[in-house]
Design a protein around this motif. Structure first.
Motif, short mmCIF file in Angstrom:
data_model
loop_
_atom_site.label_atom_id
_atom_site.label_comp_id
_atom_site.label_asym_id
_atom_site.label_seq_id
_atom_site.Cartn_x
_atom_site.Cartn_y
_atom_site.Cartn_z
N GLU A 180 0.85 -1.21 -0.02
CA GLU A 180 0.06 0.04 -0.10
C GLU A 180 0.82 1.14 0.02
O GLU A 180 1.82 1.51 0.70
CB GLU A 180 -0.87 0.05 1.24
N LYS A 181 0.67 2.08 -0.74
CA LYS A 181 1.46 3.02 -0.96
C LYS A 181 1.33 4.45 0.09
O LYS A 181 0.07 4.34 0.68
CB LYS A 181 1.32 3.92 -2.47
N VAL A 182 2.28 5.03 0.51
CA VAL A 182 1.88 6.18 1.37
C VAL A 182 2.15 7.32 1.05
O VAL A 182 3.34 7.30 0.28
CB VAL A 182 2.73 5.49 2.93
N GLU A 183 1.71 8.10 1.40
CA GLU A 183 2.00 9.66 0.93
C GLU A 183 2.55 10.57 2.48
O GLU A 183 3.13 11.67 2.12
CB GLU A 183 0.81 10.38 0.46
N THR A 184 1.70 10.06 3.57
CA THR A 184 2.50 10.99 4.75
C THR A 184 2.81 9.79 6.02
O THR A 184 2.87 8.44 5.87
CB THR A 184 1.26 11.53 5.34
N PHE A 185 3.60 10.27 6.78
CA PHE A 185 4.09 9.64 8.06
C PHE A 185 2.77 9.08 8.99
O PHE A 185 3.09 8.01 9.18
CB PHE A 185 4.88 10.55 8.94
N ALA A 186 1.60 9.67 8.74
CA ALA A 186 0.46 9.17 9.25
C ALA A 186 -0.09 7.76 8.58
O ALA A 186 -0.50 7.05 9.13
CB ALA A 186 -0.56 10.20 9.52
N ASP A 187 0.29 7.82 7.54
CA ASP A 187 -0.09 6.63 6.44
C ASP A 187 0.63 5.48 7.22
O ASP A 187 0.17 4.36 7.32
CB ASP A 187 -0.05 6.91 5.35
N VAL A 188 1.79 5.72 7.39
CA VAL A 188 2.80 4.57 7.86
C VAL A 188 2.49 4.24 9.24
O VAL A 188 2.25 2.96 9.30
CB VAL A 188 4.34 4.96 7.75
N GLN A 189 2.11 5.11 10.16
CA GLN A 189 1.58 4.55 11.42
C GLN A 189 0.22 3.64 11.51
O GLN A 189 0.09 3.10 12.11
CB GLN A 189 1.29 5.90 12.34
N ARG A 190 -0.63 4.26 10.41
CA ARG A 190 -1.81 3.60 10.33
C ARG A 190 -1.68 2.29 9.80
O ARG A 190 -2.40 1.37 10.25
CB ARG A 190 -2.63 4.47 9.36
N LEU A 191 -0.75 1.90 8.95
CA LEU A 191 -0.55 0.45 8.44
C LEU A 191 0.00 -0.33 9.37
O LEU A 191 0.01 -1.28 9.18
CB LEU A 191 0.12 0.81 6.89
N VAL A 192 1.06 0.28 10.27
CA VAL A 192 1.53 -0.55 10.94
C VAL A 192 1.01 -0.76 12.41
O VAL A 192 1.11 -1.69 13.09
CB VAL A 192 3.09 0.14 11.26
N SER A 193 0.45 0.16 12.85
CA SER A 193 -0.35 0.41 14.36
C SER A 193 -0.91 -1.08 14.58
O SER A 193 -1.14 -1.36 15.93
CB SER A 193 -1.12 1.67 14.60
N GLY A 194 -1.75 -1.49 13.96
CA GLY A 194 -2.51 -2.73 14.17
C GLY A 194 -2.03 -4.21 13.78
O GLY A 194 -2.83 -4.89 13.73
N ARG A 195 -0.84 -4.11 13.41
CA ARG A 195 -0.09 -5.10 12.96
C ARG A 195 0.90 -5.85 13.87
O ARG A 195 2.11 -6.39 13.23
CB ARG A 195 0.19 -5.20 11.65
N ARG A 270 -9.55 -0.70 9.97
CA ARG A 270 -8.66 -1.05 11.20
C ARG A 270 -9.52 -1.83 12.10
O ARG A 270 -9.01 -2.61 12.84
CB ARG A 270 -8.01 0.15 11.67
N THR A 271 -10.81 -1.37 12.38
CA THR A 271 -11.65 -2.00 13.23
C THR A 271 -11.75 -3.48 12.78
O THR A 271 -11.66 -4.46 13.81
CB THR A 271 -12.83 -1.25 13.33
N GLY A 272 -12.06 -3.84 11.54
CA GLY A 272 -12.41 -5.13 10.99
C GLY A 272 -10.96 -5.96 11.25
O GLY A 272 -11.06 -7.17 11.70
N GLN A 273 -9.80 -5.30 11.12
CA GLN A 273 -8.36 -6.01 11.38
C GLN A 273 -8.34 -6.32 12.78
O GLN A 273 -7.84 -7.42 13.06
CB GLN A 273 -7.56 -5.17 10.81
N PHE A 274 -8.61 -5.31 13.74
CA PHE A 274 -8.50 -5.76 15.13
C PHE A 274 -9.68 -6.81 15.44
O PHE A 274 -9.23 -7.61 16.29
CB PHE A 274 -8.92 -4.44 15.86
N ALA A 279 -10.21 -12.21 17.56
CA ALA A 279 -10.79 -13.49 17.68
C ALA A 279 -10.00 -14.58 17.49
O ALA A 279 -10.19 -15.65 18.00
CB ALA A 279 -11.75 -13.68 16.39
N PHE A 280 -8.76 -14.43 17.31
CA PHE A 280 -7.69 -15.34 17.10
C PHE A 280 -6.70 -15.03 18.39
O PHE A 280 -5.62 -15.81 18.19
CB PHE A 280 -6.97 -15.36 16.02
N GLY A 281 -6.99 -14.39 19.24
CA GLY A 281 -6.06 -14.08 20.49
C GLY A 281 -5.03 -13.18 20.24
O GLY A 281 -3.97 -13.76 21.05
N ARG A 282 -4.90 -12.47 19.40
CA ARG A 282 -3.63 -11.76 19.16
C ARG A 282 -3.94 -10.19 19.25
O ARG A 282 -2.94 -9.38 18.77
CB ARG A 282 -3.63 -11.84 17.46
N GLU A 283 -4.78 -9.84 20.04
CA GLU A 283 -5.06 -8.53 20.56
C GLU A 283 -5.25 -8.66 22.11
O GLU A 283 -5.73 -9.64 22.78
CB GLU A 283 -6.17 -7.98 19.90
#
Length: 380
Positions: A180-195, A270-274, A279-283
């Motif tokens: 996924e292409k990023v344009e801002t530093f916030a994009d990076v944080q968004r794509l990383v924060s839930g993984r 992000r909510t769906g990802q969470f 459900a798989f015990g990873r959060e």
């Protein structure tokens, strides 16, 4: 006596400081959700007997010229719209002989006699209006305040961090995260924060050429603006003013609406990802909270200002919308599941089957409510 008055009625007290913001947030979200059901149901020609904010004994209410009872009830933890002929939780008449008891005029406006597409549209409208509320709030916020962004640059790499182990270096620029292409530093944080724990591929621009690296984000406990302890995934890179070149982006109304749709889509994703990871015990289970946690967040948001309170409304609204779309009776998603089965089978699901599934679904919903209450009071 003065201490009691301060504890109850000051802006730091229980009543004005916590209860009023909590009721504002919850009432707006519930009202918009139920208004979605109401408006689309009315547009589909379905009669409405009652529109209620809250459950239990009625506190105040009135009848409109169509005969709908609008009321505010004593327990402010939800609401409902009761459609004509809608006699139980399965949105169907009670018993096989209940249908003929309705007059011809009543049958024309009864919920259960409508084509499946009208019933599905009416049910889906609740969550849809929650999403539209979130989009509207963000659109207004972006129009008024704009948004600060920073270039996706790496100024510092923390020692021993996943980024250092992957070979990310100061001066690198993020190009994409997991494709996924990023344009801002916030994009990076968004794509990383839930993984946390997921190996992610980072494409970095270094000295004019692209370099592909793999890093696995690690969870880190942080405190958000509302004072909540949250765990987010990080790779250990820091941006700064010199390389990030933070700037304010302003929007026209159309641009603000487009940005709001995109932002709402990111939150849904992000909510769906969470939920999938949970459900798989990873959060962390403590990331989920109920009314007590929402009340606390409402109080903190109110202290920061009305803008923060409205943003909390937007975030809670999209969460309620997603939750209601889960295919679990008696949630909206459970109704939609039955309507989908009706389309496939070319006949309604039997009343006995529906009631049996609803009992199981109700047990699941009550279990979830008990879980978040436990988290609120004792678990976290």
């Amino acid at each position: 006596m003065n201490d009691i008055w301060q504890a109850l009625f000051s802006t730091e007290g229980i009543l004005l400081g916590t209860l009023v913001p909590f009721l504002f947030v919850l009432t707006v979200v519930v009202f918009v959700h139920e208004m979605g059901h109401y408006l689309v149901g009315r547009a589909c020609g379905i009669g409405v007997q009652a529109f209620s904010i809250g459950f239990g004994p009625e506190l105040v209410g009135f009848n409109d010229r169509r005969g709908t009872r609008w009321k505010l009830c004593a327990i402010p933890l939800g609401g409902y719209v009761k459609f004509a002929g809608d006699m139980n939780v399965t949105s169907s008449p009670v018993g096989d002989d209940a249908g003929p008891e309705l007059s011809e005029a009543e049958r024309r406006v009864a919920f259960h006699t409508q084509p499946v597409w009208k019933r599905a549209a009416t049910v889906f409208a609740g969550p849809l209006f929650n999403f539209l509320l979130t989009i509207a709030v963000f659109a207004v916020m972006f129009s008024i305040h704009g948004r600060y962004v920073a270039e996706p640059m790496v100024a510092t790499v923390n020692a021993g961090s996943p980024a250092e182990e992957a070979g990310i270096m100061p001066g690198d620029r993020f190009v994409s995260v997991n494709g996924e292409k990023v344009e801002t530093f916030a994009d990076v944080q968004r794509l990383v924060s839930g993984r946390a724990g997921d190996a992610l591929t980072f494409v970095m621009l270094r000295d004019g050429r692209e370099v592909s690296l793999t890093a696995t984000p690690q969870p880190m406990e942080q405190e958000d603006a509302l004072g909540n302890k949250i765990k987010v995934a990080v790779i250990g890179v820091v941006n700064n003013q010199e390389l990030g070149q933070p700037r304010l982006i302003t929007y026209t109304p159309v641009e603000a609406l487009s940005a709001a749709v995109t932002e709402t889509g990111h939150i849904i994703e992000r909510t769906g990802q969470f939920m999938k990871r949970f459900a798989f015990g990873r959060e962390d289970k403590c990331q989920l909270g109920g009314p007590v946690k929402i009340a606390g967040m409402s109080a903190q948001a109110a202290k920061l200002g009305f803008d923060w309170l409205v943003q909390l409304v937007a975030l809670l609204s999209v969460g309620i919308g997603i939750l209601n779309l889960l295919p679990i009776p008696p949630l909206d998603g459970g109704h939609l599941l039955f309507y989908a089965m009706e389309v496939v089978l070319r006949r309604p699901v039997t009343e006995r089957t529906m009631e049996a599934v609803y009992k199981v679904g109700m047990f699941v919903v009550l279990g979830f409510m008990g879980f978040v209450f436990w988290n609120d009071l004792f678990g976290c």
